[in-house]
Write a protein that holds these residues in place. Structure first.
Motif, short mmCIF file in Angstrom:
data_model
loop_
_atom_site.label_atom_id
_atom_site.label_comp_id
_atom_site.label_asym_id
_atom_site.label_seq_id
_atom_site.Cartn_x
_atom_site.Cartn_y
_atom_site.Cartn_z
N SER A 99 109.61 12.26 -75.22
CA SER A 99 109.86 12.96 -73.93
C SER A 99 111.38 13.80 -74.10
O SER A 99 112.18 13.16 -74.97
CB SER A 99 110.38 11.94 -72.71
N ALA A 132 108.73 6.98 -67.79
CA ALA A 132 109.19 8.44 -68.27
C ALA A 132 110.08 8.56 -69.28
O ALA A 132 110.73 9.69 -69.69
CB ALA A 132 110.15 8.89 -66.97
N PHE A 133 110.11 7.63 -70.25
CA PHE A 133 111.15 7.56 -71.37
C PHE A 133 110.33 7.29 -72.70
O PHE A 133 110.43 6.75 -73.69
CB PHE A 133 112.22 6.58 -71.19
N CYS A 139 114.85 6.07 -62.24
CA CYS A 139 114.29 7.51 -61.86
C CYS A 139 115.18 8.71 -61.77
O CYS A 139 114.88 9.71 -62.41
CB CYS A 139 113.40 7.36 -60.54
N ARG A 173 114.24 13.95 -72.73
CA ARG A 173 115.70 13.25 -72.75
C ARG A 173 115.85 12.22 -73.79
O ARG A 173 116.98 11.63 -74.07
CB ARG A 173 116.02 12.65 -71.19
N ALA A 183 115.93 9.65 -65.29
CA ALA A 183 114.77 10.49 -65.66
C ALA A 183 114.55 11.91 -65.43
O ALA A 183 114.24 12.81 -65.85
CB ALA A 183 113.37 9.78 -65.51
N TYR A 184 114.89 11.93 -64.00
CA TYR A 184 114.36 13.16 -63.40
C TYR A 184 115.78 14.22 -62.61
O TYR A 184 115.28 15.29 -62.26
CB TYR A 184 113.46 12.92 -62.15
N CYS A 235 110.36 3.95 -62.99
CA CYS A 235 110.46 5.19 -63.99
C CYS A 235 110.75 4.82 -65.33
O CYS A 235 110.24 5.35 -66.30
CB CYS A 235 111.46 6.24 -63.49
#
Ligand code: GLA
Length: 639
Positions: A208, A203-204, A151, A210, A154-155, A199
């Motif tokens: 995205s 989140a990837f 996470c 990143r 990701a954040y 995550c």
């Protein structure tokens, strides 16, 4: 009279239903999820027979965790007497890892932050740290992710304690390595618990930021937090299942705890209870009143999904900061009381080295800890519900009730607590003990109580149970497991408070409820949170669930099961028929004819002497449109 008559007709019906059932059970296992199993299927492995208690580094330090901070809090847990009161786990959250070594895939610890981990041959190990914690009588927990990345990767907005090295070296999550990592964490390093975040599978996405900028490898998301239909539920469940299996393999003594952290997504409410010890019901808590409400709401209506062995997790305590610091003792006490009543894990998220005594006193309130750690394992249910004020009631192992009057809003509430809220007799005295002040009082029928803004008053209550010879099932959610809850497609729960998320503020379009749970099994309410009513007859007690469903009930010493069953008046489709079946240790013991909305409640009364597992099945004849809410009115276990 009705009862007697029905028992006879139920017996006749059994024969027909039994024949029908044989055909169903003859089909391969798994083909008919409503077929009785005679087993309790909720998670029993692991060591969370009671909600876990301890400390976690995240809320206090985020990724900037180190050995000094961790041991500082561990030492305070001992010195303040909190360890003796049950706070045992010392859990490291995100931020501890440096990289995954390319040669053999081994995870390397950020040894500059954990000096005791520095190995002689350059391979750091957490063993000295876990040995130290164990020698202190504590347990040690570690953190990882289901995907390749975590996470914070990701954040996180800054570089603080993020994994380093090549793209492959920064892939520190469990994906593709779960067996190797679990073995390292539990066998080699000696941890007792793991929190597994999600995550890495959320989140990837290839598009995205990143991933596009080349920092991370793409992982097509298995969880979509903004669209419930786009999560790949079986795939997410399978990843957790692998971890579950590795944990069992590497911990033959059963002394381990698995914490699922996918924030109520992927319909985890319905299956997390079968896979791990605790399961997060929402996104992260923040030290803000509104956010605490969001997290509370995400777990409070799920009492039937929590049992000894597996608990709802509305996230760690944020007592110590912001709206819950020492200048806000009312809010801090409310937060603690609510978590205690919900059987939430009690993980302190404060830097205990600097926590003021007034807050330590909250963590150390033995009466409240006793509610949380009560052996019966009944999460509180909602006895009175409005947007601004709620009453929660929890049945304790010795028959006492805990009751919390929770004022969510900004004005004082002149509340009336009734014996009915407690499912106590209205003609007998009820005694109350205030668990914050120790003050005792008593009342008959009802009592007026003032509750200040944001205050939660909490009492232990003694009285005569409404049922002289038993307990309603809705009074004992800890023995009820919605093995199949009838929810076909997860729907967002609209009853969850929509706070301004700290991490996004008022950017974007605001909060839309995204925590699946709507339509799940409920205590004293329909799956869509209406009062329980069958053909105009209201039931103050009962279970509401959708057909098709199968509830497992654990029986310890009761001899009779009684209920009045039918399709709930809230069913949208008046033509849909539902049959009700009752099994004892896998054998059919009663059933009803097909019933439609408007058919009067059918009384069921059967012997369950020496039956360990009762199963309540509601089978709709081919649900065509809307799912059908059914009501197990006044369902009770009796002596
Ligand atoms: C997620 C979890 C938090 C914490 C962080 C760590 O946001 O929900 O509890 O573990 O990750 O990065």
């Amino acid at each position: 009279m009705i009862l007697k008559h029905y028992i006879i007709s139920a017996t006749i019906l059994c024969a027909a239903a039994g024949a029908n059932l044989k055909a169903q059970t003859a089909s391969p296992r798994g083909a008919d999820s409503l077929a009785p199993t005679g087993h309790w299927s909720a998670y029993q492995a692991g060591s969370a027979q009671l909600p876990p208690m301890g400390w976690n580094s995240w809320n206090a330090f985020f990724t900037e965790i180190d050995e000094e901070k961790l041991l500082g809090s561990a030492q305070r847990i001992l010195a303040t007497g909190l360890a003796e009161k049950g706070y045992r786990f010392i859990n490291i959250d995100d931020g501890w890892w440096l990289k995954r070594r390319s040669s053999d895939g081994r995870i390397i610890i950020r040894a500059d932050k954990f000096p005791s981990a520095r190995g002689r041959k350059g391979t750091p190990s957490f063993r000295p740290l876990t040995d130290k914690l164990h020698a202190m009588g504590l347990k040690a927990g570690i953190y990882s992710d289901l995907g390749r990345n975590s996470c914070s990767q990701a954040y996180s907005e800054g570089p603080a304690q993020l994994p380093e090295g090549s793209m492959a070296e920064r892939e520190v999550g469990l994906y593709g390595h779960s067996d190797q990592d679990i073995r390292l964490y539990f066998v080699d390093w000696g941890f007792d618990a793991i929190k597994v975040d999600g995550c890495g599978i959320r989140a990837f996405a290839p598009d995205s930021e990143r991933v596009l900028s080349g920092q991370f490898r793409a992982f097509p998301p298995l969880i979509d937090q903004h669209s419930l239909t786009r999560s790949d539920i079986p795939a997410v469940r399978a990843l957790f299942w692998d971890i579950n299996q590795s944990l069992a393999k590497y911990n033959p003594d059963g002394d381990y705890m698995l914490s699922l952290c996918i924030w109520g997504s992927a319909n985890v409410r319905s299956w997390g209870k079968d896979v791990g010890s605790i399961s997060r019901t929402s996104d992260d808590i923040a030290p803000e009143w509104g956010r605490m409400l969001t997290n509370f709401d995400s777990a409070v209506s799920r009492a039937l999904y929590a049992h000894p062995g597996g608990w709802n997790d509305p996230d760690m305590l944020f007592i110590g900061k912001g709206d819950f610091d020492a200048n806000h003792l009312t809010e801090a006490r409310s937060h603690f009381t609510l978590w205690a009543m919900m059987n939430a894990p009690l993980f302190i998220g404060a830097d205990l080295r600097t926590t003021p005594q007034a807050l330590l006193d909250i963590f150390g309130n033995e009466e409240l800890i006793a509610l949380n750690q009560d052996a019966a394992g009944n999460q509180a249910t909602i006895a009175f519900d409005t947007d601004g004020f709620q009453i929660l009631v929890k049945t304790l192992a010795n028959g006492d009730k805990a009751v919390a009057l929770f004022n969510r809003g900004p004005s004082t509430v002149d509340a009336v607590l009734t014996a009915d809220h407690l499912k106590f007799r209205t003609d007998r005295a009820v005694t109350l003990q205030d668990l914050w002040t120790g003050t005792k009082s008593n009342f008959t029928r009802e009592m007026k109580l003032q509750v200040a803004p944001r205050e939660t008053r909490v009492f232990r209550a003694k009285g005569d149970h409404l049922l002289a010879d038993g307990l309603y099932l809705s009074e004992q959610p800890g023995v009820v497991n919605p093995a199949v809850d009838g929810v076909m497609e997860p729907q967002p729960d609209p009853n969850i408070y929509r706070s301004i998320p700290g991490w996004r503020g008022t950017r974007g379009i605001g909060e839309r409820p995204m925590y699946a749970g709507w339509g799940g099994a409920m205590a004293d309410a329909t799956p869509y949170n209406q009062a329980l009513v069958i053909a105009g007859q209201s039931f103050a007690s009962g279970l509401g669930i959708l057909a098709n469903s199968r509830l497992e009930i654990r029986n310890q010493g009761f001899t009779r099961f009684t209920a009045k069953v039918g399709v709930d008046d809230s069913a949208l489709d008046g033509n849909q028929t539902v049959r009700f079946f009752l099994y004892g240790d896998g054998k059919l013991i009663a059933s009803t004819p097909p019933m439609r909305r408007g058919a009067p409640a059918q009384p069921l009364e059967v012997s369950i002497k020496e039956v360990a597992i009762i199963e309540l099945v509601a089978r709709a004849d081919g649900v065509k449109g809307n799912a059908v809410p059914v009501t197990w009115g006044e369902a009770a276990l009796r002596y």
